[in-house]
Design an enzyme around this catalytic site. Sequence first.
Site, short mmCIF file in Angstrom:
data_model
loop_
_atom_site.label_atom_id
_atom_site.label_comp_id
_atom_site.label_asym_id
_atom_site.label_seq_id
_atom_site.Cartn_x
_atom_site.Cartn_y
_atom_site.Cartn_z
N GLU A 24 0.81 -1.22 0.00
CA GLU A 24 0.00 0.00 0.00
C GLU A 24 0.85 1.28 0.00
O GLU A 24 0.72 2.13 0.89
CB GLU A 24 -0.99 -0.03 1.17
CG GLU A 24 -1.97 -1.18 1.06
CD GLU A 24 -3.07 -1.15 2.11
OE1 GLU A 24 -3.02 -0.31 3.02
OE2 GLU A 24 -4.00 -1.98 2.00
N GLU A 46 -5.01 -8.54 -0.41
CA GLU A 46 -5.76 -8.37 0.84
C GLU A 46 -7.20 -8.05 0.49
O GLU A 46 -7.46 -7.21 -0.38
CB GLU A 46 -5.22 -7.21 1.70
CG GLU A 46 -3.86 -7.41 2.30
CD GLU A 46 -3.44 -6.21 3.14
OE1 GLU A 46 -4.35 -5.44 3.59
OE2 GLU A 46 -2.23 -6.02 3.36
#
Length: 498
Positions: free
Chosen positions: A155, A272
Amino acid sequence: MPDEPVPAFSDAWRYCVGTGRTELALRRDYQDSLALLQRDIGFRHIRGHGLFSDGMGVHRPYTWQGERRVRHAFTYVDQIVDAYLGLGIRPFLELGFMPPELASGSQTVFWWRGNVTPPASHQEWAALVGDTVSHLVDRYGLDEVRTWPIEVWNEPNLTFFWQDADEAAYHRLYEVTAHAVKDVDAHLQVGGPAVSPGADDWLDRFAEFAERRDVPVDFVSKHAYTSGPAQHVPFGVHQTLAPATDLLTQFATPRERLTGTRLAGLPVHITEFNSSYRPDNPIHDTAFHAAYLAPVLAAGGDHVDSFSYWTFSDVFEEAGVPTSLFHGGFGLLTHRQVKKPTYHLYAFLARMGRHLLARGDDHLVTRHPDGRVTVLAWAPVDATGATPGPERHRVRLSVPFAAAAAAVHRSTVDEEYGNARAAWQHMGGPHSPRPRALDLLREAAEPARRHGRLPAGNGRVDLDLTLTRHEVTLVELDPVRDETPQWWDERRLLGREG
């Protein structure tokens, strides 16, 4: 239900599962939980943070004869990978975070302080990556490691995971890392950019960068969540949720946006996904959660090559050590190996066949090579919370079936059954349950199971299922071969004449 089968049921849901920081895999309770997960479900890969963080002890600078040098140590890496492979699961390597003595800054994330700044030396970072991958190839073999996807960072579009969310700095890190991996072997898989929801424009620019710089990319990765801003309470949060179909929309965006680019057609991995990204949101422990995610698991493989549930266990600790059994984790298992309803959803899927017969808004029907038919059905949920959802939901199916009769085995998880959290609440929510309480909770976590028999006519079995609120149910239909002796008469059990 039509007799004509649709394509095989995808098991993209099984390709990977998430975990806490990598070093937690050294713990006995973690490995015991993973063994239970693999016995009941059997994921193929596992992905977690912190491969290069201090707790793994990989990057070890030292001074010799007045010169700074670096030793790369793999003692913990080897122990963890050995344990994974011994349990039938392979790494999905996430390269991060930055070793503190290689970092250009001091910014960290989580209570265990993963450093999220770029390397002070890209040359030293490349050596770290190259030596790590080379070591893994030497220890486990090239053919094996070629099956392990290697993802660059986590991220980077978020400032708390990558300093200033500096996109140019991430592109430089990716380029150096990808070449370091490919210098070991050109067929190793490397990819990214592992962006969070709401950052799809990063995918566009990642594709432009990869083409402009001729950088290796073997797969594209991103994350998907449906929760709103955190509403904090002591040791937890509450959040609004978008409809679960929003997850499928997020799954679909990489292929849509990358059409016409050099990255079009590459594997897409959702590394995820979950409802909430917060480990301290208790929604993960509920029966609602299993019913909420059921349609996503049933259809997610239509859009991506894998989608990895975050995470398999509450042995996690991003937000600190859990304060009680059902506070502090979004895993499928609690940190005391108590199964949650969503665990059973995955376990039910593991018992489905690969030959897909039908799929609807509230059901999935598959057939096994031996003639068994499996049905997964779920009750609809109200993700807004405005209503509790329907108290009863009826699913009526006519299922293709070759035998004259079917033995019916039904497993159920709902607000009452297979729901350890409900039992825990009845106990008063003990923070540290005593052994007897834990035994009772593990019993309460098991699904309700019922058995029966149904006739088949004209090659079909009619199923009429009534589901309770937030129920997920698995129905297994086995062909009956009746071997009851001709003289047997149940009416004579108590010695009466038949």
